[in-house]
Design an enzyme around this catalytic site. Structure first.
Site, PDB file in Angstrom:
ATOM      1  N   GLN A 198      -4.300  -2.687  12.402  1.00  0.00           N
ATOM      2  CA  GLN A 198      -5.623  -2.463  11.825  1.00  0.00           C
ATOM      3  C   GLN A 198      -6.414  -3.766  11.717  1.00  0.00           C
ATOM      4  O   GLN A 198      -5.834  -4.839  11.569  1.00  0.00           O
ATOM      5  CB  GLN A 198      -5.504  -1.881  10.398  1.00  0.00           C
ATOM      6  CG  GLN A 198      -4.975  -0.476  10.343  1.00  0.00           C
ATOM      7  CD  GLN A 198      -4.984   0.090   8.940  1.00  0.00           C
ATOM      8  OE1 GLN A 198      -4.870   1.287   8.761  1.00  0.00           O
ATOM      9  NE2 GLN A 198      -5.112  -0.741   7.922  1.00  0.00           N
ATOM     10  N   ASP A 232       0.847  -1.184   0.000  1.00  0.00           N
ATOM     11  CA  ASP A 232       0.000   0.000   0.000  1.00  0.00           C
ATOM     12  C   ASP A 232       0.887   1.240   0.000  1.00  0.00           C
ATOM     13  O   ASP A 232       1.680   1.448   0.911  1.00  0.00           O
ATOM     14  CB  ASP A 232      -0.880  -0.029   1.252  1.00  0.00           C
ATOM     15  CG  ASP A 232      -1.969   1.027   1.224  1.00  0.00           C
ATOM     16  OD1 ASP A 232      -1.777   2.050   0.557  1.00  0.00           O
ATOM     17  OD2 ASP A 232      -2.995   0.820   1.880  1.00  0.00           O
ATOM     18  N   GLU A 262      -9.598   9.974  13.391  1.00  0.00           N
ATOM     19  CA  GLU A 262      -9.940   9.072  12.298  1.00  0.00           C
ATOM     20  C   GLU A 262      -9.932   7.629  12.775  1.00  0.00           C
ATOM     21  O   GLU A 262      -8.998   7.194  13.446  1.00  0.00           O
ATOM     22  CB  GLU A 262      -8.953   9.238  11.141  1.00  0.00           C
ATOM     23  CG  GLU A 262      -9.261   8.376   9.935  1.00  0.00           C
ATOM     24  CD  GLU A 262      -8.228   8.511   8.835  1.00  0.00           C
ATOM     25  OE1 GLU A 262      -7.974   7.496   8.152  1.00  0.00           O
ATOM     26  OE2 GLU A 262      -7.652   9.608   8.671  1.00  0.00           O
ATOM     27  N   SER A 288     -10.510   4.067   7.082  1.00  0.00           N
ATOM     28  CA  SER A 288     -10.450   4.523   5.700  1.00  0.00           C
ATOM     29  C   SER A 288     -10.784   3.331   4.816  1.00  0.00           C
ATOM     30  O   SER A 288     -10.347   2.214   5.087  1.00  0.00           O
ATOM     31  CB  SER A 288      -9.049   5.049   5.373  1.00  0.00           C
ATOM     32  OG  SER A 288      -8.973   5.460   4.026  1.00  0.00           O
ATOM     33  N   ASP A 339     -13.749   8.134   4.735  1.00  0.00           N
ATOM     34  CA  ASP A 339     -13.172   7.943   6.069  1.00  0.00           C
ATOM     35  C   ASP A 339     -14.245   8.100   7.136  1.00  0.00           C
ATOM     36  O   ASP A 339     -15.134   8.961   7.014  1.00  0.00           O
ATOM     37  CB  ASP A 339     -12.084   8.995   6.360  1.00  0.00           C
ATOM     38  CG  ASP A 339     -10.813   8.788   5.558  1.00  0.00           C
ATOM     39  OD1 ASP A 339     -10.706   7.757   4.866  1.00  0.00           O
ATOM     40  OD2 ASP A 339      -9.937   9.670   5.626  1.00  0.00           O
TER      41      ASP A 339
END
Length: 380
Positions: free
Chosen positions: A152, A78, A293, A296, A280
């Site tokens: 994550q 990524d 945040e 996403s 997001d």
């Protein structure tokens, strides 16, 4: 008074506040953790268990293994954005006296790998996967909610061509929000101290706003300032259409061209033409008193939108890479996916002022000294 254009341009990528003098002013001065260190560890794993179980249940996912390192030649790492500001850690594996070497990268996220994995694991439409992903992002400014160590719940789910629309995106986000809100309620039952009048609970519903609509509300402000103001009005929002160039000549924020679809034309609830099938989740954090945040993600590019986005970003040469060729040839499933920040979510749910209170990683001495003065005790 309007901000000069350079303020907006500087705000498009590269997260964080920028310097520790500014961070010292921003971190709360009246902070005290609601949980002891031991209770915090208990709460972390209670939250992780709840979120993983219920995320899989709501979205029809299964937990799978995920790589920490990938082969450079695959193109599946990524790149996070499209300006080259964040590059992965790369190293050479000499292997067999350099007769069969491998150049590897530490993942920055599993965004592209997950889509390939849908095919690898034989997932059909409506089925998906969730990972307990670990990554390293060396180019972050290390502040209260950005770390070089990233964890994550990276998830991905197969969809049909007909499901590539805003309805699918919004329905999925609502299910994710139900899980996050449920995790908060569960934690407050297990640890009543977390239900505090000082720090309001999350709203039951999430609000959807297009990036263009937020720009209309605050046309002169850079992205982070717009987000900070809008989450004070709507404490939980999903910003739709991140990556498409808005009316002021800038995207809301940079997005890589080869995973989320930010080019597809859509129509807002008010009937306006918008762009993008991604976005997001942002919330107002009552502890740090800042934007926060959590996720996403969005509907992923198909062959047509991948080419369109690579053309916009001047990266058509990427179509030579295996991952990109597979999309161009429709060899891997159409999908929707995202990455929910684990430590970010835990920091929010456990009412913490700093990521370092819920995850163990490296922080500069200057930041640890600032935290110590403010009664913030990061894990070491």
């Amino acid at each position: 008074m309007a901000n000069p254009p350079d303020d907006k341009k500087a705000d498009l990528a590269g997260p964080g506040i920028g310097n520790y003098d500014e961070l010292e002013k921003i971190l709360p001065h009246d902070y005290s953790s609601l949980l002891t260190p031991k209770e915090t560890q208990e709460a972390i794993f209670a939250a992780k268990s709840y979120i993983e179980e219920n995320l899989c249940k709501e979205l029809n996912l299964m937990m799978v293994t995920v790589p920490l390192i990938v082969d450079v030649e695959t193109g599946v790492n990524d790149m996070l954005d499209r300006d080259g500001s964040r590059t992965p850690i790369q190293f050479h594996i000499s292997n067999d006296h350099d007769k069969h070497p491998v150049d590897a990268q530490v993942v920055q996220a599993a965004t592209k790998w997950k889509r390939m994995a849908l095919k690898q694991f034989g997932m059909t439409v409506g089925e998906g996967l969730c990972t307990d992903m670990r990554a390293v992002r060396k180019d972050y400014f290390l502040d209260h909610d950005h770390s070089a160590y990233v964890d994550q719940w990276d998830w991905e789910k197969g969809i049909t061509a007909e499901q590539r629309n805003l309805g699918t995106l919004q329905d999925t986000v609502r299910k994710i929000w139900k899980v996050i809100k449920g995790a908060e309620m569960n934690l407050q039952q297990l640890f009543p101290k977390l239900k505090s009048a000082k720090y309001p609970s999350l709203p039951d519903e999430i609000t959807f706003l297009h990036a263009e609509e937020i720009l209309d509300m605050y046309p002169d402000l850079p992205r982070k300032q717009r987000e900070t103001l809008v989450v004070q009005e709507y404490p939980a929002i999903f910003i739709i259409g991140i990556g498409w160039t808005l009316q002021d000549g800038y995207p809301h924020e940079m997005r890589a061209a080869d995973y989320d679809d930010w080019v597809t034309e859509t129509v807002s609830e008010s009937g306006r033409t918008m762009h993008g099938l991604n976005g997001d989740i942002l919330v107002w954090n009552p502890v740090t008193r800042r934007r926060h945040e959590l996720m996403s993600g969005g509907i992923r590019v198909n062959a047509e939108t991948l080419r369109a986005q690579l053309e916009i970003t001047g990266q058509l040469d990427w179509l030579k890479l295996p991952y990109h060729r597979a999309i161009a040839k429709n060899e891997i499933p159409l999908s929707i996916g995202g990455g929910i920040g684990q430590s970010r979510t835990l920091m929010l749910l456990l009412k913490k002022a700093h990521l370092g209170e819920v995850s163990v990683t490296v922080w500069p001495k200057v930041l640890k000294d600032i935290c110590r003065k403010k009664n913030i005790h990061v894990l070491e």
